[in-house]
Write a protein that holds these residues in place. Sequence first.
Motif, PDB file in Angstrom:
ATOM      1  N   LEU A 144       0.826  -1.208   0.000  1.00  6.64           N
ATOM      2  CA  LEU A 144       0.000   0.000   0.000  1.00  6.64           C
ATOM      3  C   LEU A 144       0.860   1.259   0.000  1.00  6.64           C
ATOM      4  CD1 LEU A 144      -2.830  -1.005   2.503  1.00  6.64           C
ATOM      5  CD2 LEU A 144      -2.664  -1.411   0.046  1.00  6.64           C
ATOM      6  N   ILE A 147       1.867   1.824  -3.517  1.00  5.04           N
ATOM      7  CA  ILE A 147       0.767   2.434  -4.270  1.00  5.04           C
ATOM      8  C   ILE A 147       0.710   3.937  -3.999  1.00  5.04           C
ATOM      9  CG2 ILE A 147      -1.750   2.541  -4.481  1.00  5.04           C
ATOM     10  CD1 ILE A 147      -1.747  -0.516  -3.956  1.00  5.04           C
ATOM     11  N   GLU A 148       0.840   4.309  -2.717  1.00  4.01           N
ATOM     12  CA  GLU A 148       0.794   5.731  -2.349  1.00  4.01           C
ATOM     13  C   GLU A 148       1.942   6.513  -2.988  1.00  4.01           C
ATOM     14  OE1 GLU A 148      -1.296   7.668  -0.802  1.00  4.01           O
ATOM     15  OE2 GLU A 148      -2.768   6.090  -0.408  1.00  4.01           O
ATOM     16  N   MET A 151       0.938   7.295  -6.416  1.00  2.00           N
ATOM     17  CA  MET A 151      -0.121   8.313  -6.445  1.00  2.00           C
ATOM     18  C   MET A 151       0.406   9.702  -6.102  1.00  2.00           C
ATOM     19  SD  MET A 151      -3.374   6.417  -4.677  1.00  2.00           S
ATOM     20  CE  MET A 151      -4.373   5.223  -5.576  1.00  2.00           C
ATOM     21  N   ALA A 181      -5.161  -4.854  -3.383  1.00  2.00           N
ATOM     22  CA  ALA A 181      -4.613  -3.626  -3.964  1.00  2.00           C
ATOM     23  C   ALA A 181      -5.636  -2.953  -4.868  1.00  2.00           C
ATOM     24  CB  ALA A 181      -3.336  -3.943  -4.745  1.00  2.00           C
ATOM     25  N   TYR A 184      -8.139  -1.217  -2.664  1.00  2.00           N
ATOM     26  CA  TYR A 184      -7.539  -0.015  -2.072  1.00  2.00           C
ATOM     27  C   TYR A 184      -7.462   1.121  -3.094  1.00  2.00           C
ATOM     28  CZ  TYR A 184      -4.273   3.042   0.363  1.00  2.00           C
ATOM     29  OH  TYR A 184      -3.696   4.133   0.968  1.00  2.00           O
ATOM     30  N   ILE A 185      -7.011   0.803  -4.301  1.00  2.00           N
ATOM     31  CA  ILE A 185      -6.862   1.839  -5.334  1.00  2.00           C
ATOM     32  C   ILE A 185      -8.214   2.464  -5.677  1.00  2.00           C
ATOM     33  CG2 ILE A 185      -6.284   2.208  -7.765  1.00  2.00           C
ATOM     34  CD1 ILE A 185      -4.049   0.058  -7.355  1.00  2.00           C
ATOM     35  N   ARG A 188      -9.318   4.551  -2.797  1.00  2.00           N
ATOM     36  CA  ARG A 188      -8.387   5.686  -2.697  1.00  2.00           C
ATOM     37  C   ARG A 188      -8.671   6.732  -3.773  1.00  2.00           C
ATOM     38  NH1 ARG A 188      -5.469   9.334  -2.804  1.00  2.00           N
ATOM     39  NH2 ARG A 188      -3.313   9.541  -2.097  1.00  2.00           N
ATOM     40  N   TRP A 189      -9.030   6.299  -4.966  1.00  2.00           N
ATOM     41  CA  TRP A 189      -9.380   7.251  -6.025  1.00  2.00           C
ATOM     42  C   TRP A 189     -10.590   8.105  -5.633  1.00  2.00           C
ATOM     43  CZ3 TRP A 189      -8.987   3.759 -11.031  1.00  2.00           C
ATOM     44  CH2 TRP A 189      -7.630   3.671 -11.400  1.00  2.00           C
ATOM     45  N   LYS A 200      -5.127   9.401 -13.009  1.00  2.00           N
ATOM     46  CA  LYS A 200      -5.535   7.998 -12.963  1.00  2.00           C
ATOM     47  C   LYS A 200      -4.997   7.201 -14.145  1.00  2.00           C
ATOM     48  CE  LYS A 200      -9.765   8.762 -10.245  1.00  2.00           C
ATOM     49  NZ  LYS A 200      -9.542  10.191  -9.997  1.00  2.00           N
ATOM     50  N   GLN A 203      -1.452   6.591 -13.520  1.00  2.00           N
ATOM     51  CA  GLN A 203      -1.325   5.575 -12.468  1.00  2.00           C
ATOM     52  C   GLN A 203      -1.508   4.177 -13.050  1.00  2.00           C
ATOM     53  OE1 GLN A 203      -3.508   5.992  -8.767  1.00  2.00           O
ATOM     54  NE2 GLN A 203      -3.581   8.225  -9.013  1.00  2.00           N
ATOM     55  N   TYR A 207       1.074   1.197 -12.844  1.00  2.00           N
ATOM     56  CA  TYR A 207       0.787  -0.079 -12.177  1.00  2.00           C
ATOM     57  C   TYR A 207       1.044  -1.252 -13.122  1.00  2.00           C
ATOM     58  CZ  TYR A 207      -1.749   2.721  -8.690  1.00  2.00           C
ATOM     59  OH  TYR A 207      -2.090   3.625  -7.729  1.00  2.00           O
TER      60      TYR A 207
END
Length: 837
Positions: A144, A147-148, A151, A181, A184-185, A188-189, A200, A203, A207
């Motif tokens: 995570l 991922i952050e 972002m 994941a 979460y994404i 989170r979006w 996005k 991103q 990814y």
Amino acid sequence: MTGINDGLSQMLPFKKLLYDEYTNGNFFYSNAFGLGGGIYSQLSYYFSTSIIFLITTLITFLLELLHLMEEPDIFYWANITLIISVIRMALIISFTTLFFRYMKLEIIPAYIGAALYGTSVIYFRHVTYWEFFADAMLWLPLLLLGIEKIMREKKPGLFTLIVSISLFDNFYFSYVHFLLAAIYILVRWSVPQIQDETGKIQQIKTYIWSGLVGLGISAVSFIPAVYGYLNNHRPPYEEQVPLYSFPDNPLLDGRIIIIPAFVILCLFMFSFYKNRLFSLFAGLTIITIFMHFSPMVASVFNGFSAPQYRWEYFLALAAGGTAASGLQLMHKVKWWQMGVALGGAFGLYVAFYLDDETLVFSSLKDAYEAVAAIFIVVPFLLYGFFKNRKMLAFFSLTILATNLYIANFYQKDTISEGGDVQTVSKEFLLSEEYNGKNQRDLIKQIKQKENDPFARIDWMIETRNNTPIVQDFKGLSVYSSILNKHLLYFYLYDLEIDMGRESVSRYASLGDRANLYSILGGKYYIAKEEKSLIPYGFEQIFKEGNYVAYKNQNQLPSIRTTDTVFLEKDLMNASPVAKERAMLQGIILNDDDIKGETVPENENIIRQTKVKEVGATYEGNVLDVTAEEGGLNLIPEQTNPAVKDYYVSFYLKSLEKSQRSHDKIDEFRLMVNDFETYRKSNDSIYKTNRNKITIRVPKDKSISIRLPKGKYKLSNLELYGEDYQLLESAKKKNESNSNVPISWSGNKVNISYDNQTNQQYMTLPIPYEKGWRVYINGKEKEVKQANYAFIGIALKEGMNKITLVYYPPSFFLSLFITCMSLITFLFIRKNRIKWLR
């Protein structure tokens, strides 16, 4: 710290096996894993590529090498669980604190939230029952965080690294993390945290390419693991999976997960939702709570199979984030808001209490989760009133203390007492129920006498199919979630070998069938003294206490040669006895380009057999057992005096939804004369869905089939006699092969065979598996799948210098992909290519 079932039956044995193989230089194949199997492909679900285990193995090996400890035994691997668990938890809390700090949480709230995650009850559940599950909790916060970083900073390095580590470490949980994941994404979006976040589309592109690079880096582990999964056989789960159910009570009686009371209070602090960070974690917590009550979600996370609630450490992490962000906002809370939160939480607890019909509190000890919730209230109110650092510290300590209080009571009530972990002791590990002295002494005597690398001993403690690993001998049984499908088909479908207990993920013994023992290297047999049912042709050689060792007097050489070929398609409708006879006479191949020999004769004498009901009625293929135990007697009217054993075959399926017999909750006992076996009830998730059964019993005047009270479908009754004349003639025919030079070390087998009689094929009792290569006189030849599940080799006339070598499927290709992906990753990191940004 180790469960009495899978903990002792899988976790400890597999760690011991892998350490022994790795430290002996065997990294690819183990002939001690059941009948033999690839280490990367069949043990990748467990520890073969687990980073935590590999580090533990390295440290243990260095300590042993420096003579700072003796060679590790099963006790070492049991005891080291506690040390590894402490270290792992410390790392989990540290990595999670790092993740929360990056999310702009202050140090105390970040640590409190991380500690709630690290000490959540699912951690202790995982470590105790399936230790490698807990490793997934280590990589999730770093994933995570990766991922952050994409972002917020457009930096994919950590994401790529953690994806590769997760895929390398365990292919099953990398699939779970892929789904987590994605969740979460998406959430989170919907809750942006900073103004200038990566777009996005950018991103998604990041990814994809960074995930593919991570996949490439892990290829050397991931590709063999996926092959092992695809080469496994697991019957499809046929039960209806509901959208909603109540698996446990996560507020008052959590079996899988327990949600801290402070988290529930935070969810009712409606003013907190104005804060984006709190909204993110609170939203994830609410979503995952709803997911918790869906068996369909649990099925999706288990590969669309039977529902398994293994993913819920994500709920614990989301709850930790909710607690951390809520704690950071507590200084802004007003009295009336606290009252609303207390009222809402109280109402929710009451609703969960009233809705749970199984919940009974006979003492305060039973209500430890409710007690913990009550203890939170006073510090919650005090901090809300005073709002100073001392009260923050006191409130934070209270949150930690109540979580530890819950964890300890959970371990005592649910794991130690409820899961019988308290019975796992040094005395138990040395008892006859696990690894008794008399058993070990018999094994030692046999090993001192035997030097055949293919010789195997049929012995296992009831339900503990990995006894051969624990007691360090080559056996005929194994218990693992990933197995060679050819062997499972061999047991379940081709030869219909009854293992004494129906269950997926296992094979065991050879059904006391003498022909199979002789063909597959079953040279020795160990049983308790009182057991009367011993395979034909086995004679007693040793005795220790109430255990007896027998030796096969009709053992065939490990290497058998023949020019007689039978085809699988011709034997498709033949009886198991006919298939055994075909293997004794020659080799069975699945080849449409050659003509096979005539199927060996084997008369079904059921028409010359009287069928008598005993304590039951039998009509229209339905057996209704009205007595506590009843069934059928089969009485052959004309008997062949040469027959030594009968093979009785039939289709059997319980018509009851669930059954219980002899204290086995989801099983019922089937007795055929003295042969005892257990079949799964219809509601068991571990049934094989294979209901065609073949049982060998010594020749007698009658054959009794006995079942507990209930209704069953019983059809296709067949009865065959076996006189073992072919076995005895095969023994004489293959005597010349007894002295063929052969060696087996790790992943390599060497054979020198002088084919003076121009035999066409050689058969070996090595399971057929993609990854084996055979070289004859230096030239690579085809490895044939022979006798349904084993290796066959086409021979040349004259001297055959044979070398068999095993490497994981596509090993060198996957190693090349790993190396190239690492180079690509380093190149991208150094040059920061614009179109990838």
